[in-house]
Design a protein around this motif. Structure first.
Motif, PDB file in Angstrom:
ATOM      1  N   GLY A 195      37.867  41.144  40.652  1.00  0.00           N
ATOM      2  CA  GLY A 195      38.856  40.538  39.771  1.00  0.00           C
ATOM      3  C   GLY A 195      40.012  40.013  40.578  1.00  0.00           C
ATOM      4  O   GLY A 195      39.813  39.381  41.623  1.00  0.00           O
ATOM      5  N   LYS A 196      41.227  40.328  40.132  1.00  0.00           N
ATOM      6  CA  LYS A 196      42.439  39.944  40.863  1.00  0.00           C
ATOM      7  C   LYS A 196      43.375  41.138  40.853  1.00  0.00           C
ATOM      8  O   LYS A 196      43.830  41.580  39.807  1.00  0.00           O
ATOM      9  CB  LYS A 196      43.109  38.750  40.196  1.00  0.00           C
ATOM     10  CG  LYS A 196      44.377  38.282  40.913  1.00  0.00           C
ATOM     11  CD  LYS A 196      45.029  37.134  40.157  1.00  0.00           C
ATOM     12  CE  LYS A 196      46.320  36.693  40.847  1.00  0.00           C
ATOM     13  NZ  LYS A 196      47.020  35.633  40.084  1.00  0.00           N
ATOM     14  N   GLY A 197      43.622  41.681  42.028  1.00  0.00           N
ATOM     15  CA  GLY A 197      44.482  42.836  42.126  1.00  0.00           C
ATOM     16  C   GLY A 197      45.945  42.488  41.961  1.00  0.00           C
ATOM     17  O   GLY A 197      46.330  41.310  41.947  1.00  0.00           O
ATOM     18  N   ASN A 204      49.413  41.605  33.340  1.00  0.00           N
ATOM     19  CA  ASN A 204      49.138  40.251  32.860  1.00  0.00           C
ATOM     20  C   ASN A 204      48.887  39.269  33.997  1.00  0.00           C
ATOM     21  O   ASN A 204      48.307  38.204  33.794  1.00  0.00           O
ATOM     22  CB  ASN A 204      50.294  39.744  31.999  1.00  0.00           C
ATOM     23  CG  ASN A 204      51.611  39.789  32.742  1.00  0.00           C
ATOM     24  OD1 ASN A 204      52.038  40.880  33.155  1.00  0.00           O
ATOM     25  ND2 ASN A 204      52.281  38.656  32.907  1.00  0.00           N
ATOM     26  N   GLU A 205      49.310  39.641  35.201  1.00  0.00           N
ATOM     27  CA  GLU A 205      49.114  38.771  36.346  1.00  0.00           C
ATOM     28  C   GLU A 205      47.846  39.134  37.131  1.00  0.00           C
ATOM     29  O   GLU A 205      47.581  38.571  38.188  1.00  0.00           O
ATOM     30  CB  GLU A 205      50.330  38.841  37.271  1.00  0.00           C
ATOM     31  CG  GLU A 205      51.609  38.320  36.626  1.00  0.00           C
ATOM     32  CD  GLU A 205      52.817  38.423  37.551  1.00  0.00           C
ATOM     33  OE1 GLU A 205      52.634  38.871  38.719  1.00  0.00           O
ATOM     34  OE2 GLU A 205      53.924  38.055  37.123  1.00  0.00           O
ATOM     35  N   LEU A 287      35.763  39.259  30.899  1.00  0.00           N
ATOM     36  CA  LEU A 287      37.088  39.780  31.232  1.00  0.00           C
ATOM     37  C   LEU A 287      37.725  39.034  32.402  1.00  0.00           C
ATOM     38  O   LEU A 287      38.737  39.476  32.950  1.00  0.00           O
ATOM     39  CB  LEU A 287      36.991  41.273  31.540  1.00  0.00           C
ATOM     40  CG  LEU A 287      36.569  42.132  30.328  1.00  0.00           C
ATOM     41  CD1 LEU A 287      36.318  43.566  30.745  1.00  0.00           C
ATOM     42  CD2 LEU A 287      37.639  42.083  29.240  1.00  0.00           C
ATOM     43  N   GLY A 288      37.133  37.900  32.791  1.00  0.00           N
ATOM     44  CA  GLY A 288      37.752  37.043  33.794  1.00  0.00           C
ATOM     45  C   GLY A 288      37.365  37.342  35.221  1.00  0.00           C
ATOM     46  O   GLY A 288      37.937  36.756  36.153  1.00  0.00           O
ATOM     47  N   GLY A 289      36.412  38.240  35.418  1.00  0.00           N
ATOM     48  CA  GLY A 289      36.001  38.574  36.777  1.00  0.00           C
ATOM     49  C   GLY A 289      34.555  38.191  37.019  1.00  0.00           C
ATOM     50  O   GLY A 289      33.967  37.396  36.270  1.00  0.00           O
ATOM     51  N   ARG A 290      33.959  38.780  38.042  1.00  0.00           N
ATOM     52  CA  ARG A 290      32.552  38.513  38.319  1.00  0.00           C
ATOM     53  C   ARG A 290      31.879  39.804  38.800  1.00  0.00           C
ATOM     54  O   ARG A 290      32.535  40.721  39.305  1.00  0.00           O
ATOM     55  CB  ARG A 290      32.386  37.399  39.330  1.00  0.00           C
ATOM     56  CG  ARG A 290      32.828  37.722  40.739  1.00  0.00           C
ATOM     57  CD  ARG A 290      32.574  36.536  41.681  1.00  0.00           C
ATOM     58  NE  ARG A 290      32.854  36.876  43.064  1.00  0.00           N
ATOM     59  CZ  ARG A 290      34.053  36.804  43.624  1.00  0.00           C
ATOM     60  NH1 ARG A 290      35.102  36.421  42.903  1.00  0.00           N
ATOM     61  NH2 ARG A 290      34.216  37.128  44.894  1.00  0.00           N
TER      62      ARG A 290
END
Length: 387
Positions: A195-197, A204-205, A287-290
Motif C-alpha cells: 500500500g502506502k505507508g 487519510n494520506e 482498498l487501493g493497494g495490490r
C-alpha cells in the motif's frame, strides 16, 4: 497371530535404539547420524544389500527370503527426521540438540522398522525380498518424493509399499486404517500486500496495509463457508501476519500473510487456489493497494489402495485383535509420493494417552514397539508366505 514373542524379547534393545535416536534429533535431510546408525545396524543384521544416499540421506536395506519363487519385493518405510521444536518433556534421554526434538515419533518408527529388519534377517521365513526404507525429510522436505525421484522403486523392483504412524489418543498397540483418500494434500501460500505507508495520525494520506491484511484474512474464510460444496473437506488457515513496522505510530507500507490449504479432492484444490488468488488480489485492489500471491502445491493427497488396505487391516487384526476404521486426516504425509508410485497402505498404531504430535511434551510410547514390529513382520510373512 498375536504380537511375536521375539519382539517382546527384543523390546529392551529396540527401546535403547529409539531413545538414542530421540536424544540426537536431526532435521529434514540432515539425518547424517541417524542414517549412519541405520546403515550400521542393517549391515550388522546381515542384510543382503544396504544402499545409502537415496533422497540425499535415505537408506534402503534388502533382505532376501529363503526362496524367491514369487519374484516379489515389498517395501516397508519409516521416516527418520525430527522437528524444529524445543523439547519440554524432562526425560533423562531428552534432546541434546537445542531447538530440535522428535515430536512426531519418527524415532519410534525408525526403531520399530529396525526391529522388524533384525527379525526378518534372522528368520527369512518368506518367499521374495523385503526393502526396508528409511526416509529423511518427511516434515516438510519431501524426502519421500526425492527417494522416488531417485529411482528407488525401479532400482529395487518394489511391487508394494507399506507405512505406519503412531497415533496419540488411541490405545497402545491398537490399529486404525481406511482405504482411499486418507491424509490431505498440503499446500502453502504467501501473500504480499503493498500500500502506502505513513504516519498513523494521518491515515487519510496512506493506503493502510494492516487494514487491507485484516480484510484479506477474513475474506479468505469465505472460500470454505461459501465456495465449497458442504459435503467436501477444505481447510484454509492464515498462520502468520507480518507488517513492515513495529512502531506504534507508523502505518506500514507492506504486509506479509502466510498460511496453508488442505484438501482431499483435486477439484477442490484447484478451486481453493483460484479463489485465494482472486480474493487476495481483489480485496487489495478494492482498498487501493495490490497483492502478489505465491501459491505452492506441496504433498499430494495420500491414497491407500483398496486391496492392500484390506490386507493391512487383516494383519493388524491378527496382531492386536482388531483394526478400527480411521477418520480422514487433514494433516499432510509425504508417504503419498510412494503410494502414487506403487500400490500400498498406511496404517496408524496407537500411542496411548500422550501429548499430541508436534507438541513440546510429546514422546513416543515404547510400549507400542512390539505391536508395530509385529505388524511389519506379518505384512511380509503373510503377503509373501514361505514356499
Amino acid at each position: 497371530m498375536p504380537v511375536k514373542n521375539r519382539f517382546a524379547e527384543l523390546l529392551p534393545e529396540i527401546t535403547e535404539w529409539r531413545r538414542d535416536i530421540h536424544e540426537n534429533p536431526e532435521i529434514l535431510f540432515e539425518t547424517h547420524r541417524t542414517s549412519a546408525l541405520v546403515e550400521e545396524k542393517l549391515k550388522a543384521f546381515g542384510c543382503d544389500e544396504v544402499v545409502t544416499g537415496l533422497g540425499r540421506t535415505g537408506v534402503v536395506g534388502l533382505i532376501k527370503g529363503k526362496t524367491n519363487k514369487s519374484g516379489k519385493t515389498i517395501g516397508l518405510r519409516a521416516d527418520m527426521d525430527a522437528l524444529p521444536i524445543l523439547e519440554d518433556t524432562g526425560l533423562d534421554y531428552a534432546s541434546k540438540t537445542p531447538g530440535a526434538m522428535h515430536a512426531c515419533g519418527h524415532d519410534g518408527h525408525t526403531a520399530m522398522l529396525l526391529g522388524a529388519a533384525k527379525y526378518l534377517a534372522e528368520t527369512r521365513n518368506f518367499d521374495g525380498t523385503v526393502a526396508v526404507i528409511f526416509q529423511p525429510a518427511e516434515e516438510g522436505g519431501g524426502g519421500g518424493k526425492e527417494m522416488v525421484d531417485d529411482g528407488m522403486m525401479e532400482q529395487f523392483r518394489i511391487d508394494e509399499v507399506y507405512g505406519m504412524h503412531n497415533w496419540p489418543g488411541k490405545p497402545v498397540g491398537s490399529f486404525a486404517i481406511r482405504p482411499g483418500a486418507f491424509f490431505a494434500a498440503a499446500d502453502q501460500f504467501d501473500i504480499y500486500l503493498t500500500g502506502k505507508g505513513g504516519h498513523a495520525a494521518k491515515p487519510n494520506e496512506t493506503v493502510d496495509t494492516t487494514v487491507m491484511g485484516a480484510h484479506v484474512v477474513l475474506a479468505l474464510q469465505s472460500i470454505v463457508s461459501r465456495n465449497l460444496d458442504p459435503v467436501k473437506q477444505l481447510v484454509v488457515s492464515v498462520t502468520a501476519f507480518e507488517t513492515g513496522s513495529l512502531a506504534h505510530n507508523v502505518i506500514p507500507e507492506t504486509v506479509h500473510l502466510r498460511g496453508t490449504v488442505r484438501t482431499m479432492d483435486p477439484d477442490v484444490q484447484d478451486m481453493a487456489e483460484a479463489r485465494l488468488k482472486e480474493i487476495a488480489e481483489g480485496t487489495a485492489a478494492m482498498l487501493g493497494g495490490r497483492a502478489e500471491v505465491d501459491y505452492r502445491r506441496g504433498y499430494p493427497v495420500m491414497v491407500n489402495s483398496e486391496e492392500q488396505t484390506a490386507f493391512a487391516a487383516e494383519v493388524a487384526a491378527s496382531v492386536s485383535g482388531g483394526c478400527d476404521d480411521a477418520p480422514q486426516v487433514m494433516g499432510g504425509e509425504d508417504f503419498a509420493f510412494m503410494l502414487n508410485a506403487r500400490p500400498g497402505a498406511y496404517i496408524l498404531v496407537g500411542n496411548g494417552d500422550t501429548a499430541d504430535v508436534h507438541h513440546p511434551k510429546y514422546n513416543f510410547n515404547d510400549e507400542a514397539i512390539p505391536a508395530g514390529c509385529s505388524w511389519w513382520a506379518e505384512i511380509v510373512e503373510k503377503r509373501m508366505p514361505a514356499a
